[in-house]
Write a protein that holds these residues in place. Structure first.
Motif, PDB file in Angstrom:
ATOM      1  N   TYR A 177       0.677  -1.347   0.067  1.00  0.00           N
ATOM      2  CA  TYR A 177      -0.023  -0.119   0.103  1.00  0.00           C
ATOM      3  C   TYR A 177       0.817   1.276  -0.220  1.00  0.00           C
ATOM      4  O   TYR A 177       2.088   1.230   0.576  1.00  0.00           O
ATOM      5  N   VAL A 178       0.560   2.179  -0.631  1.00  0.00           N
ATOM      6  CA  VAL A 178       1.242   3.535  -0.789  1.00  0.00           C
ATOM      7  C   VAL A 178       0.128   4.495  -0.325  1.00  0.00           C
ATOM      8  O   VAL A 178      -1.121   4.385  -0.674  1.00  0.00           O
ATOM      9  N   SER A 179       0.411   5.866  -0.109  1.00  0.00           N
ATOM     10  CA  SER A 179      -0.463   7.099   0.011  1.00  0.00           C
ATOM     11  C   SER A 179      -1.187   7.039  -1.376  1.00  0.00           C
ATOM     12  O   SER A 179      -0.700   7.426  -2.214  1.00  0.00           O
ATOM     13  N   GLY A 180      -2.643   7.154  -1.161  1.00  0.00           N
ATOM     14  CA  GLY A 180      -3.324   7.222  -2.420  1.00  0.00           C
ATOM     15  C   GLY A 180      -3.892   5.821  -2.968  1.00  0.00           C
ATOM     16  O   GLY A 180      -4.737   5.783  -4.057  1.00  0.00           O
ATOM     17  N   THR A 181      -3.499   4.661  -2.337  1.00  0.00           N
ATOM     18  CA  THR A 181      -3.992   3.452  -2.708  1.00  0.00           C
ATOM     19  C   THR A 181      -5.373   3.266  -2.288  1.00  0.00           C
ATOM     20  O   THR A 181      -5.788   3.063  -1.065  1.00  0.00           O
ATOM     21  N   HIS A 182      -6.155   2.666  -3.381  1.00  0.00           N
ATOM     22  CA  HIS A 182      -7.691   2.774  -2.877  1.00  0.00           C
ATOM     23  C   HIS A 182      -7.684   1.171  -2.303  1.00  0.00           C
ATOM     24  O   HIS A 182      -6.950   0.247  -2.787  1.00  0.00           O
ATOM     25  N   LEU A 183      -8.714   1.218  -1.523  1.00  0.00           N
ATOM     26  CA  LEU A 183      -9.019  -0.113  -0.826  1.00  0.00           C
ATOM     27  C   LEU A 183     -10.148  -0.784  -1.957  1.00  0.00           C
ATOM     28  O   LEU A 183     -11.073   0.076  -2.020  1.00  0.00           O
ATOM     29  N   VAL A 184      -9.964  -1.991  -1.972  1.00  0.00           N
ATOM     30  CA  VAL A 184     -11.105  -2.974  -2.946  1.00  0.00           C
ATOM     31  C   VAL A 184     -11.365  -4.150  -2.352  1.00  0.00           C
ATOM     32  O   VAL A 184     -10.584  -4.571  -1.615  1.00  0.00           O
ATOM     33  N   PRO A 209      -5.347  -3.994  -1.415  1.00  0.00           N
ATOM     34  CA  PRO A 209      -4.977  -2.850  -2.044  1.00  0.00           C
ATOM     35  C   PRO A 209      -5.522  -2.855  -3.680  1.00  0.00           C
ATOM     36  O   PRO A 209      -5.406  -3.893  -4.471  1.00  0.00           O
ATOM     37  N   GLU A 210      -5.726  -1.865  -4.196  1.00  0.00           N
ATOM     38  CA  GLU A 210      -6.202  -1.900  -5.768  1.00  0.00           C
ATOM     39  C   GLU A 210      -4.841  -2.230  -6.849  1.00  0.00           C
ATOM     40  O   GLU A 210      -3.795  -1.391  -6.443  1.00  0.00           O
ATOM     41  N   ALA A 247      -5.880   4.188   1.541  1.00  0.00           N
ATOM     42  CA  ALA A 247      -4.510   4.296   2.306  1.00  0.00           C
ATOM     43  C   ALA A 247      -4.013   5.812   2.370  1.00  0.00           C
ATOM     44  O   ALA A 247      -4.095   6.318   1.326  1.00  0.00           O
ATOM     45  N   THR A 248      -3.373   5.969   3.599  1.00  0.00           N
ATOM     46  CA  THR A 248      -2.735   7.392   3.717  1.00  0.00           C
ATOM     47  C   THR A 248      -1.268   7.388   3.990  1.00  0.00           C
ATOM     48  O   THR A 248      -0.448   8.225   4.375  1.00  0.00           O
ATOM     49  N   GLY A 249      -1.070   5.911   3.844  1.00  0.00           N
ATOM     50  CA  GLY A 249       0.404   5.675   3.918  1.00  0.00           C
ATOM     51  C   GLY A 249       0.593   3.969   3.949  1.00  0.00           C
ATOM     52  O   GLY A 249      -0.286   3.272   3.315  1.00  0.00           O
ATOM     53  N   HIS A 250       1.781   3.419   4.341  1.00  0.00           N
ATOM     54  CA  HIS A 250       1.731   1.934   4.291  1.00  0.00           C
ATOM     55  C   HIS A 250       1.615   1.481   5.696  1.00  0.00           C
ATOM     56  O   HIS A 250       1.316   2.046   6.956  1.00  0.00           O
ATOM     57  N   PHE A 251       1.598   0.192   6.045  1.00  0.00           N
ATOM     58  CA  PHE A 251       1.603  -0.603   7.067  1.00  0.00           C
ATOM     59  C   PHE A 251       2.667   0.029   7.984  1.00  0.00           C
ATOM     60  O   PHE A 251       3.808   0.240   7.702  1.00  0.00           O
ATOM     61  N   GLU A 252       2.334   0.069   9.259  1.00  0.00           N
ATOM     62  CA  GLU A 252       3.263   0.764  10.177  1.00  0.00           C
ATOM     63  C   GLU A 252       4.229  -0.463  10.711  1.00  0.00           C
ATOM     64  O   GLU A 252       5.261   0.032  11.638  1.00  0.00           O
ATOM     65  N   ALA A 253       4.262  -1.548  10.369  1.00  0.00           N
ATOM     66  CA  ALA A 253       5.170  -2.630  10.769  1.00  0.00           C
ATOM     67  C   ALA A 253       5.126  -3.873   9.840  1.00  0.00           C
ATOM     68  O   ALA A 253       4.156  -3.686   9.229  1.00  0.00           O
ATOM     69  N   PRO A 254       6.241  -4.595   9.970  1.00  0.00           N
ATOM     70  CA  PRO A 254       6.246  -5.880   9.052  1.00  0.00           C
ATOM     71  C   PRO A 254       4.900  -6.541   9.238  1.00  0.00           C
ATOM     72  O   PRO A 254       4.270  -6.660  10.546  1.00  0.00           O
ATOM     73  N   ILE A 255       4.358  -7.276   8.324  1.00  0.00           N
ATOM     74  CA  ILE A 255       3.219  -8.112   8.618  1.00  0.00           C
ATOM     75  C   ILE A 255       3.667  -9.498   8.882  1.00  0.00           C
ATOM     76  O   ILE A 255       4.673  -9.952   8.283  1.00  0.00           O
TER      77      ILE A 255
END
Length: 227
Positions: free
Chosen positions: A79-86, A110-111, A213-221
């Motif tokens: 995910y990056v800032s601006g990625t739509h959730l689908v 993520p789209e 999304a307004t950013g990426h995941f805040e930690a490793p998944i």
């Protein structure tokens, strides 16, 4: 014998083309060219978004910042800032996807570039949940919660299974019974998981009707990340 009219006609035929006046470009063509240049600029910005991030407010005129390179996905690039959730079918998720304050959840992704859901073998699966906005507390990233919606990785931090069930209002991984509290940053409240489910900060589009999304995941998944 030439007449005056004949002379005038001959001189007119030999007179060179006037100089100095540039060719006028039709207004419509100028507009098209301007839009083409703008499109190139925004395309470059969208490409840069795959390795970076920028504010949603900076995305005026760009309706997608889908990730291009799906071969090297990490928690910082899926995910990056601006990625739509689908949803699973690739439909963009609107504010009305879950009833307000219901505590219900759904799986989103993520789209992908060009449209559709970027599933990536389940690693990008994300839990979208909706409570009342004021029910959330730290360590939840409250700036990453919008209209009661919060988003967390669906991949359990214990063994990488999918967190797909509920234990009351908490989230439950059925494989080894790890339990996470979505109102408190998805902290572990039961089971063997060593750390919380990473949160994905989300917001709404300028039109205020779609989640992104307004950013990426805040930690490793998943398992093995973080500590």
């Amino acid at each position: 014998m030439s007449t005056n009219d004949d002379t005038t006609t001959a001189e007119a035929e030999q007179e060179p083309e006037p100089e100095g006046e540039p060719e006028q470009i039709p207004e419509r063509d100028t507009l098209v060219e301007t839009r083409r240049n703008a499109a190139k600029l925004f395309a470059g910005i969208a490409g840069s978004a795959a390795i970076g991030s920028f504010a949603v407010n900076g995305l005026v005129g760009v309706d997608s910042a889908a990730v291009k390179d799906t071969t090297t996905l990490t928690y910082e690039t899926m995910y990056v800032s601006g990625t739509h959730l689908v949803d699973q079918e690739g439909n963009r998720v609107g504010l009305d996807a879950i009833p307000a304050g219901s505590g219900e959840m759904m799986t989103v992704f993520p789209e992908a570039e060009g449209g559709g859901a970027l599933t990536a073998a389940g690693q990008t699966a994300t839990l979208l949940i909706r409570f009342e906005q004021d029910q959330y507390a730290e360590p939840t990233n409250l700036d990453g919660v919008v209209e009661g919606y919060a988003a967390y990785s669906k991949v359990c931090t214990h063994a990488g299974c999918q967190v797909s069930q509920r234990d009351g209002q908490d989230l439950l991984c059925p494989c080894h019974q790890s339990v996470f509290d979505p109102l408190n940053g998805c902290e572990v409240v039961g089971g063997p998981a060593p750390r919380p489910l990473p949160q994905l900060p989300i917001g709404v589009t300028e039109e205020g009707d779609l989640l992104m999304a307004t950013g990426h995941f805040e930690a490793p998944i998943g398992a093995g990340g973080g500590e």
